[in-house]
Enzyme design. Structure first.
Site, mmCIF file in Angstrom:
data_model
loop_
_atom_site.group_PDB
_atom_site.id
_atom_site.type_symbol
_atom_site.label_atom_id
_atom_site.label_comp_id
_atom_site.label_asym_id
_atom_site.label_seq_id
_atom_site.Cartn_x
_atom_site.Cartn_y
_atom_site.Cartn_z
ATOM 1 N N SER A 308 0.807 -1.213 0.000
ATOM 2 C CA SER A 308 0.000 0.000 0.000
ATOM 3 C C SER A 308 0.846 1.272 0.000
ATOM 4 O O SER A 308 1.586 1.519 -0.945
ATOM 5 C CB SER A 308 -0.956 -0.042 1.200
ATOM 6 O OG SER A 308 -1.909 0.986 1.151
ATOM 7 N N ASP A 319 10.670 4.999 -9.901
ATOM 8 C CA ASP A 319 10.340 5.578 -11.208
ATOM 9 C C ASP A 319 11.117 6.854 -11.490
ATOM 10 O O ASP A 319 11.400 7.176 -12.651
ATOM 11 C CB ASP A 319 8.832 5.861 -11.290
ATOM 12 C CG ASP A 319 8.019 4.596 -11.536
ATOM 13 O OD1 ASP A 319 8.623 3.513 -11.612
ATOM 14 O OD2 ASP A 319 6.778 4.688 -11.627
ATOM 15 N N LYS A 333 -0.710 -4.112 -3.384
ATOM 16 C CA LYS A 333 -1.989 -3.498 -3.013
ATOM 17 C C LYS A 333 -2.051 -2.100 -3.616
ATOM 18 O O LYS A 333 -1.413 -1.176 -3.127
ATOM 19 C CB LYS A 333 -2.153 -3.403 -1.494
ATOM 20 C CG LYS A 333 -3.494 -2.769 -1.098
ATOM 21 C CD LYS A 333 -3.590 -2.542 0.398
ATOM 22 C CE LYS A 333 -4.940 -1.933 0.766
ATOM 23 N NZ LYS A 333 -5.131 -0.578 0.196
#
Length: 539
Positions: A308, A319, A333
């Site tokens: 999460s 990224d 999740k």
């Protein structure tokens, strides 16, 4: 219709109404439902009423109020939500209060982890597992292993943890007298405790693990997390040359805190995470302030139970090429729950969004056709990290990254798995029980080491408890045994964090992660060059 039936229908009506208008409430407007939708809700409630009435009138045992609550809170509502997805959830009053306490990261009490245990006489007593550093319980000298006998004169035998916890909590500055039974002591020990605010930090360890290399362990994301991380970075100061962020086992928490923590390591304006939902406007969260001061290589350590909000941080830093992700593929999740408060202090955590990393990866693992047990505990592997995976994206500098079920690490490290001997030791709780026995006759200083004499005494304990082992198993696992014995003793004598630090310093996965610091430095340098190139092209 009986009173209980009416109450059950009212509870379900409130629940369905919350589901129906939840999205509109988020946008501060209530849109009219279509006639078809209203009719469907009425039909559903009518069918539930018919079924419930039959149960109430014909069930073999009389239904009291506890049965009614279980039918609604533990049966009808959770079952409906679990058909939708694994993460939409309903909180009854007790669970809702606990959730709010966890989010705040503080409460008023004495500061202990407790759990019920059966003693050798078959009596259930609540036992102290550890005390929070700096808490009234810690300062008073209460130790792990102490069994609670009475609270303000009330016999605690047979109570569960929740009942004991409720008696220990109370207004700040009030007194509570607790009588404890300690192994090695002939008589019970009485403690007069003054309740205080008990902070529950999400950053439990933050120190230099090597010269110039900082270490931050984040246990979950609550209202204080980003502030705690900021304090840790400030404490490291200009000596910080590299950073390990340990998110292993972090179950997530508050989205805004994950964004605020990521903000401390990214450039101003960088996307942290995007949310997309059927009935809501897309939301893009960005770094509002950006990293300040010198940059340094970062390693984020993750495992199968990193989930999460912890995946939001991991995905954002990966990224944007800000950190090297090391460990195992994370939980996967990527569903965002909005918590709606319903009547009687209950809450509905309803999935309202999917979230995406800055490169566009959906992290949610596929749960279609998978039981709740398999989803949480067995878990299908993530989609492969190759071109057959549709979630193949690129980082800012052009590195290939993969989604389709969690954050795939840049460098893979398998978490240590307990062998059969270690499993036997852990299942019998030998380190906790041995700690009680050892401290009944010995003291421990901070320079304590588990030597041959301690190991011999530990063997004697195992034999007295009739726990089978071979000398070969014992000798092969000697380093593991020493670490766990020392860690448990330090938890008791010097606080939980001191014990956790002992275990951390002997952690093979962490030691392996540190070897990737040169790769993290190379990634940082590559990221710097990529940003410089983009800046030059804009000019």
């Amino acid at each position: 219709m009986s009173t209980r039936t009416r109450r059950a229908v009212v509870s379900l009506s409130l629940f369905f109404a919350t589901c129906a208008v939840g999205g509109s409430l988020v946008n501060n407007s209530v849109n009219a439902q279509s006639t078809t939708d209203e009719s469907a809700v009425r039909d559903s409630l009518h069918q539930f009423t018919d079924v419930y009435s039959l149960v109430e009138q014909n069930y073999a045992d009389k239904l009291d109020q506890d049965h009614v609550d279980k039918i609604i809170y533990d049966g009808a509502i959770p079952s409906m939500l679990h058909v939708l997805d694994p993460h939409s959830n309903f909180y009854d009053p007790k669970a809702y209060a606990q959730m709010r306490e966890d989010q705040h990261g503080r409460y008023y009490g004495v500061g202990m982890h407790i759990q019920p245990q059966l003693n050798k006489d078959g009596v259930q007593r609540v036992v102290v597992i550890d005390t929070f550093d700096g808490s009234p319980a810690f300062k008073s000298g209460i130790r792990p292993g102490d069994a609670i006998l009475t609270i303000d004169g009330k016999n605690a035998d047979g109570m569960d943890s929740l009942a004991v916890s409720n008696l220990l909590k109370g207004a700040k500055g009030t007194h509570v007298t607790v009588q404890m039974l300690r192994e090695g002591q002939d008589k019970p020990i009485s403690f007069d405790l003054v309740r205080d605010e008990i902070p529950r930090p999400s950053v439990d360890l933050a120190d230099f693990i090597r010269p110039g290399i900082g270490y931050i362990h984040v246990t979950q994301f609550m209202e204080t997390t980003s502030h705690e991380v900021g304090d840790a970075l400030a404490k490291f100061g200009p000596d910080l040359q590299g950073l390990i962020i340990d998110l292993r086992g972090n179950p997530g928490g508050l989205l805004n805190e994950a964004v605020a923590m990521s903000d401390k390591f990214l450039n101003k304006g960088d996307i942290v995470v995007s949310q997309k939902g059927r009935s809501f406007q897309d939301v893009v969260y960005r770094a509002n302030h950006g990293e300040q001061g010198k940059r340094y290589p970062i390693i984020v350590l993750v495992n199968r139970n990193t989930a999460s909000a912890a995946e939001i941080v991991s995905g954002a830093l990966q990224d944007h090429d800000r950190a090297l992700i090391v460990g195992e593929t994370t939980f996967g999740k990527g569903l965002v729950q909005t918590v709606f408060q319903i009547a009687e202090n209950t809450g509905l955590a309803l999935t309202t969004y999917h979230y995406y990393t800055p490169s566009g990866r959906l992290i949610q693992r596929d749960y279609n056709g998978v039981s709740l047990y398999d989803y949480y505990y067995v878990r299908n592997d993530a989609k492969p990290a190759d071109k057959s995976n549709l979630e193949v994206k690129q980082t800012d500098s052009g590195r290939t990254v993969y989604g389709g079920g969690g954050i795939t690490p840049d460098e893979k490290i398998e978490s240590p798995r307990a062998n059969s001997f270690q499993g036997t030791m852990l299942s019998h709780g030998v380190f906790f029980e041995y700690m009680k026995r050892y401290l009944g006759h010995h003291t421990v200083s901070k320079d304590f080491a588990v030597d041959d004499a301690v190991l011999a005494d530990f063997k004697t304990y195992l034999k007295s408890e009739k726990i089978d082992y071979t000398d070969a198993d014992f000798n092969t696992n000697q380093t593991w045994l020493k670490t766990n014995i020392r860690s448990q003793l330090f938890i008791s004598q010097f606080g939980a964090n001191a014990g956790f630090k002992v275990a951390r310093d002997e952690d093979p996965a962490l030691a392996k992660a540190l070897t990737f610091m040169p790769e993290a430095l190379a990634l940082e340098e590559r990221s710097d060059k990529s940003r410089e190139t983009k800046t030059a092209s804009i000019k």
